[in-house]
Motif scaffolding. Sequence first.
Motif, mmCIF file in Angstrom:
data_model
loop_
_atom_site.group_PDB
_atom_site.id
_atom_site.type_symbol
_atom_site.label_atom_id
_atom_site.label_comp_id
_atom_site.label_asym_id
_atom_site.label_seq_id
_atom_site.Cartn_x
_atom_site.Cartn_y
_atom_site.Cartn_z
ATOM 1 N N GLN A 2 6.627 -21.560 -6.841
ATOM 2 C CA GLN A 2 7.898 -22.290 -6.764
ATOM 3 C C GLN A 2 8.831 -21.516 -5.837
ATOM 4 O O GLN A 2 8.931 -20.295 -5.915
ATOM 5 C CB GLN A 2 8.493 -22.386 -8.171
ATOM 6 C CG GLN A 2 9.798 -23.102 -8.258
ATOM 7 C CD GLN A 2 10.363 -23.075 -9.679
ATOM 8 O OE1 GLN A 2 9.852 -22.382 -10.560
ATOM 9 N NE2 GLN A 2 11.418 -23.816 -9.894
ATOM 10 N N ARG A 3 9.498 -22.262 -4.957
ATOM 11 C CA ARG A 3 10.467 -21.650 -4.048
ATOM 12 C C ARG A 3 11.779 -22.411 -4.170
ATOM 13 O O ARG A 3 11.779 -23.631 -4.296
ATOM 14 C CB ARG A 3 9.968 -21.722 -2.609
ATOM 15 C CG ARG A 3 8.755 -20.896 -2.336
ATOM 16 C CD ARG A 3 8.380 -20.998 -0.854
ATOM 17 N NE ARG A 3 7.314 -20.086 -0.529
ATOM 18 C CZ ARG A 3 6.043 -20.447 -0.385
ATOM 19 N NH1 ARG A 3 5.700 -21.708 -0.516
ATOM 20 N NH2 ARG A 3 5.130 -19.558 -0.094
ATOM 21 N N PHE A 4 12.892 -21.684 -4.096
ATOM 22 C CA PHE A 4 14.172 -22.378 -4.070
ATOM 23 C C PHE A 4 15.225 -21.589 -3.317
ATOM 24 O O PHE A 4 15.004 -20.456 -2.932
ATOM 25 C CB PHE A 4 14.638 -22.788 -5.476
ATOM 26 C CG PHE A 4 14.812 -21.669 -6.461
ATOM 27 C CD1 PHE A 4 16.041 -21.055 -6.637
ATOM 28 C CD2 PHE A 4 13.753 -21.255 -7.257
ATOM 29 C CE1 PHE A 4 16.212 -20.041 -7.563
ATOM 30 C CE2 PHE A 4 13.911 -20.247 -8.192
ATOM 31 C CZ PHE A 4 15.154 -19.645 -8.336
ATOM 32 N N THR A 14 11.239 -16.807 -4.560
ATOM 33 C CA THR A 14 9.893 -17.334 -4.783
ATOM 34 C C THR A 14 9.447 -16.847 -6.152
ATOM 35 O O THR A 14 9.645 -15.679 -6.495
ATOM 36 C CB THR A 14 8.905 -16.828 -3.716
ATOM 37 O OG1 THR A 14 9.333 -17.285 -2.438
ATOM 38 C CG2 THR A 14 7.502 -17.338 -3.980
ATOM 39 N N ILE A 15 8.845 -17.749 -6.916
ATOM 40 C CA ILE A 15 8.288 -17.395 -8.227
ATOM 41 C C ILE A 15 6.789 -17.652 -8.166
ATOM 42 O O ILE A 15 6.356 -18.739 -7.756
ATOM 43 C CB ILE A 15 8.922 -18.229 -9.360
ATOM 44 C CG1 ILE A 15 10.439 -18.055 -9.370
ATOM 45 C CG2 ILE A 15 8.315 -17.834 -10.712
ATOM 46 C CD1 ILE A 15 11.154 -19.023 -10.297
ATOM 47 N N HIS A 16 6.010 -16.646 -8.576
ATOM 48 C CA HIS A 16 4.559 -16.785 -8.587
ATOM 49 C C HIS A 16 4.005 -16.016 -9.781
ATOM 50 O O HIS A 16 4.312 -14.829 -9.960
ATOM 51 C CB HIS A 16 3.971 -16.246 -7.279
ATOM 52 C CG HIS A 16 2.481 -16.344 -7.211
ATOM 53 N ND1 HIS A 16 1.809 -17.552 -7.196
ATOM 54 C CD2 HIS A 16 1.533 -15.390 -7.163
ATOM 55 C CE1 HIS A 16 0.517 -17.334 -7.129
ATOM 56 N NE2 HIS A 16 0.321 -16.024 -7.112
ATOM 57 N N ASN A 17 3.211 -16.690 -10.602
ATOM 58 C CA ASN A 17 2.583 -16.063 -11.775
ATOM 59 C C ASN A 17 3.589 -15.315 -12.647
ATOM 60 O O ASN A 17 3.320 -14.202 -13.102
ATOM 61 C CB ASN A 17 1.459 -15.120 -11.356
ATOM 62 C CG ASN A 17 0.222 -15.866 -10.912
ATOM 63 O OD1 ASN A 17 0.030 -17.027 -11.268
ATOM 64 N ND2 ASN A 17 -0.608 -15.214 -10.122
ATOM 65 N N GLY A 18 4.759 -15.892 -12.867
ATOM 66 C CA GLY A 18 5.752 -15.288 -13.751
ATOM 67 C C GLY A 18 6.528 -14.130 -13.152
ATOM 68 O O GLY A 18 7.221 -13.418 -13.871
ATOM 69 N N VAL A 19 6.405 -13.939 -11.843
ATOM 70 C CA VAL A 19 7.151 -12.876 -11.173
ATOM 71 C C VAL A 19 8.104 -13.524 -10.170
ATOM 72 O O VAL A 19 7.728 -14.422 -9.410
ATOM 73 C CB VAL A 19 6.216 -11.878 -10.455
ATOM 74 C CG1 VAL A 19 7.016 -10.787 -9.761
ATOM 75 C CG2 VAL A 19 5.238 -11.261 -11.456
#
Length: 113
Positions: A2-4, A14-19
């Motif tokens: 997810q990017r915002f 950026t969110i990836h694998n809970g980070v």
Amino acid sequence: MQRFKKGRILHAVTIHNGVVYTAGLVADDLDTDMAAQTRQLCRKVDDLLAEAGTDKTKIIRSQIFVTDISKKPEMDAVWLEWLGEDLPCRCTVGVADLGNPRILIEIVITAAQ
């Protein structure tokens, strides 16, 4: 993934694998000193982390770039006031230039979600 907070050339988060990863963040009001720019960045980090579903207590690592390493104690004072005892890993690097001579500090944050 997810990017915002899309900007012209990057996303702020950026969110990836809970980070949660932030881009390099700078103050909005650049006509201020190191302490004031650091305070602005702390508020900006709080806001971005809240939007990502986390908070400053979950910061894993921070990278801080400053254009005048002699002003690091001013930054440290604000940083410690903001974080209290929940100190993440941190790297502070003195750099010659951050793209604008009025930018005194840039922060990159990695946090658990």
